[in-house]
Design a protein around this motif. Structure first.
Motif, mmCIF file in Angstrom:
data_model
loop_
_atom_site.group_PDB
_atom_site.id
_atom_site.type_symbol
_atom_site.label_atom_id
_atom_site.label_comp_id
_atom_site.label_asym_id
_atom_site.label_seq_id
_atom_site.Cartn_x
_atom_site.Cartn_y
_atom_site.Cartn_z
ATOM 1 N N SER A 44 0.872 -1.109 -0.040
ATOM 2 C CA SER A 44 0.075 0.001 0.077
ATOM 3 C C SER A 44 0.825 1.185 0.035
ATOM 4 O O SER A 44 0.632 2.248 -0.680
ATOM 5 N N HIS A 45 1.864 1.051 0.815
ATOM 6 C CA HIS A 45 3.036 2.083 0.701
ATOM 7 C C HIS A 45 4.301 1.775 0.537
ATOM 8 O O HIS A 45 4.612 0.636 0.998
ATOM 9 N N LEU A 46 5.057 2.301 -0.340
ATOM 10 C CA LEU A 46 6.590 1.869 -0.527
ATOM 11 C C LEU A 46 7.418 1.669 0.764
ATOM 12 O O LEU A 46 8.122 0.424 0.782
ATOM 13 N N SER A 47 7.111 2.183 1.772
ATOM 14 C CA SER A 47 7.704 2.162 3.084
ATOM 15 C C SER A 47 7.549 0.470 3.637
ATOM 16 O O SER A 47 8.304 0.365 4.493
ATOM 17 N N GLN A 48 6.431 0.041 3.423
ATOM 18 C CA GLN A 48 5.968 -1.205 3.828
ATOM 19 C C GLN A 48 6.695 -2.277 3.188
ATOM 20 O O GLN A 48 6.763 -3.376 3.712
ATOM 21 N N GLY A 49 7.398 -2.136 2.073
ATOM 22 C CA GLY A 49 7.888 -3.282 1.209
ATOM 23 C C GLY A 49 9.118 -4.182 2.127
ATOM 24 O O GLY A 49 8.565 -5.103 1.974
ATOM 25 N N GLU A 50 9.837 -3.291 2.868
ATOM 26 C CA GLU A 50 10.753 -4.169 3.702
ATOM 27 C C GLU A 50 10.157 -5.175 4.785
ATOM 28 O O GLU A 50 10.342 -5.939 5.060
ATOM 29 N N VAL A 51 9.184 -4.409 5.502
ATOM 30 C CA VAL A 51 8.435 -5.089 6.404
ATOM 31 C C VAL A 51 7.708 -6.261 5.581
ATOM 32 O O VAL A 51 7.806 -7.469 6.559
ATOM 33 N N ILE A 52 7.025 -6.230 4.701
ATOM 34 C CA ILE A 52 6.445 -7.396 4.187
ATOM 35 C C ILE A 52 7.286 -8.453 3.738
ATOM 36 O O ILE A 52 7.459 -9.543 3.769
ATOM 37 N N ALA A 53 8.588 -7.810 3.187
ATOM 38 C CA ALA A 53 9.597 -9.102 2.686
ATOM 39 C C ALA A 53 10.050 -9.633 3.759
ATOM 40 O O ALA A 53 10.268 -10.744 3.675
ATOM 41 N N ARG A 54 10.294 -8.855 5.095
ATOM 42 C CA ARG A 54 10.966 -9.780 6.335
ATOM 43 C C ARG A 54 9.849 -10.627 6.902
ATOM 44 O O ARG A 54 10.111 -11.640 7.216
ATOM 45 N N GLN A 55 8.465 -10.336 6.822
ATOM 46 C CA GLN A 55 7.432 -11.228 7.318
ATOM 47 C C GLN A 55 7.214 -12.256 6.369
ATOM 48 O O GLN A 55 7.021 -13.543 7.097
ATOM 49 N N LEU A 56 7.534 -12.570 5.226
ATOM 50 C CA LEU A 56 7.745 -13.525 4.114
ATOM 51 C C LEU A 56 9.120 -14.179 4.256
ATOM 52 O O LEU A 56 9.119 -15.191 3.111
ATOM 53 N N GLY A 57 9.952 -13.667 4.904
ATOM 54 C CA GLY A 57 11.176 -14.402 4.863
ATOM 55 C C GLY A 57 12.349 -14.450 3.746
ATOM 56 O O GLY A 57 12.909 -14.852 3.094
ATOM 57 N N LEU A 58 12.063 -13.067 2.724
ATOM 58 C CA LEU A 58 12.728 -12.802 1.798
ATOM 59 C C LEU A 58 13.783 -12.051 2.096
ATOM 60 O O LEU A 58 13.876 -10.867 2.828
ATOM 61 N N ASP A 59 15.065 -12.428 1.934
ATOM 62 C CA ASP A 59 16.403 -11.552 2.158
ATOM 63 C C ASP A 59 17.207 -11.166 1.199
ATOM 64 O O ASP A 59 18.256 -10.808 1.216
ATOM 65 N N LYS A 60 16.910 -11.754 -0.150
ATOM 66 C CA LYS A 60 17.501 -11.232 -1.437
ATOM 67 C C LYS A 60 16.863 -10.141 -2.036
ATOM 68 O O LYS A 60 15.634 -9.971 -2.032
ATOM 69 N N PHE A 61 17.549 -9.149 -2.330
ATOM 70 C CA PHE A 61 17.058 -7.978 -2.840
ATOM 71 C C PHE A 61 18.043 -7.133 -3.770
ATOM 72 O O PHE A 61 19.192 -7.445 -3.857
ATOM 73 N N VAL A 62 17.418 -6.447 -4.589
ATOM 74 C CA VAL A 62 18.037 -5.459 -5.568
ATOM 75 C C VAL A 62 17.516 -4.155 -5.689
ATOM 76 O O VAL A 62 16.421 -4.040 -5.499
ATOM 77 N N ASP A 63 18.361 -3.129 -5.387
ATOM 78 C CA ASP A 63 17.929 -2.001 -5.358
ATOM 79 C C ASP A 63 18.073 -1.115 -6.843
ATOM 80 O O ASP A 63 18.964 -1.327 -7.541
ATOM 81 N N HIS A 64 16.885 -0.572 -7.133
ATOM 82 C CA HIS A 64 16.822 0.131 -8.555
ATOM 83 C C HIS A 64 17.336 1.531 -8.122
ATOM 84 O O HIS A 64 16.116 2.203 -7.861
ATOM 85 N N GLN A 65 18.441 1.852 -8.353
ATOM 86 C CA GLN A 65 18.771 3.279 -7.707
ATOM 87 C C GLN A 65 18.554 4.277 -8.936
ATOM 88 O O GLN A 65 18.470 5.388 -8.624
#
Length: 100
Positions: A44-65
């Motif tokens: 719903s808000h981009l700032s929630q992306g990391e929270v959701i990812a951690r709740q789902l156990g996702l630890d691999k990420f790529v930053d699109h700078q």
């Protein structure tokens, strides 16, 4: 692949989407798309992306700078009845958001 098998795989994806919604709560989901093998969540808000990812156990990420603000795509696998699903969550990382 027969039509019946394809339909079963799509039905499995619906069940997995239900599990994910139960795990993170539907209020944090802005949109969710899925296919027979990939599930993608936009919070719903981009700032929630990391929270959701951690709740789902996702630890691999790529930053699109190149994007402003920097958008991160977390990825991983979520178990399915027959095969795992590729899972993606978009959002902003807290450490990147704090320095921007």
């Amino acid at each position: 692949m027969t039509q019946t098998t394809e339909r079963e795989r799509l039905g499995d994806a619906l069940a997995v989407v239900g599990q994910i919604i139960d795990a993170i709560g539907e209020d944090m989901i802005g949109s969710l798309t899925f296919s027979r093998s990939v599930i993608a969540i936009q919070p719903s808000h981009l700032s929630q992306g990391e929270v959701i990812a951690r709740q789902l156990g996702l630890d691999k990420f790529v930053d699109h700078q190149i994007l402003v603000p920097t958008v991160t795509d977390w990825s991983g696998a979520w178990p399915g009845p027959s095969e795992p699903y590729e899972l993606h969550v978009r959002g902003t990382r807290q450490s990147v958001a704090a320095t921007a």
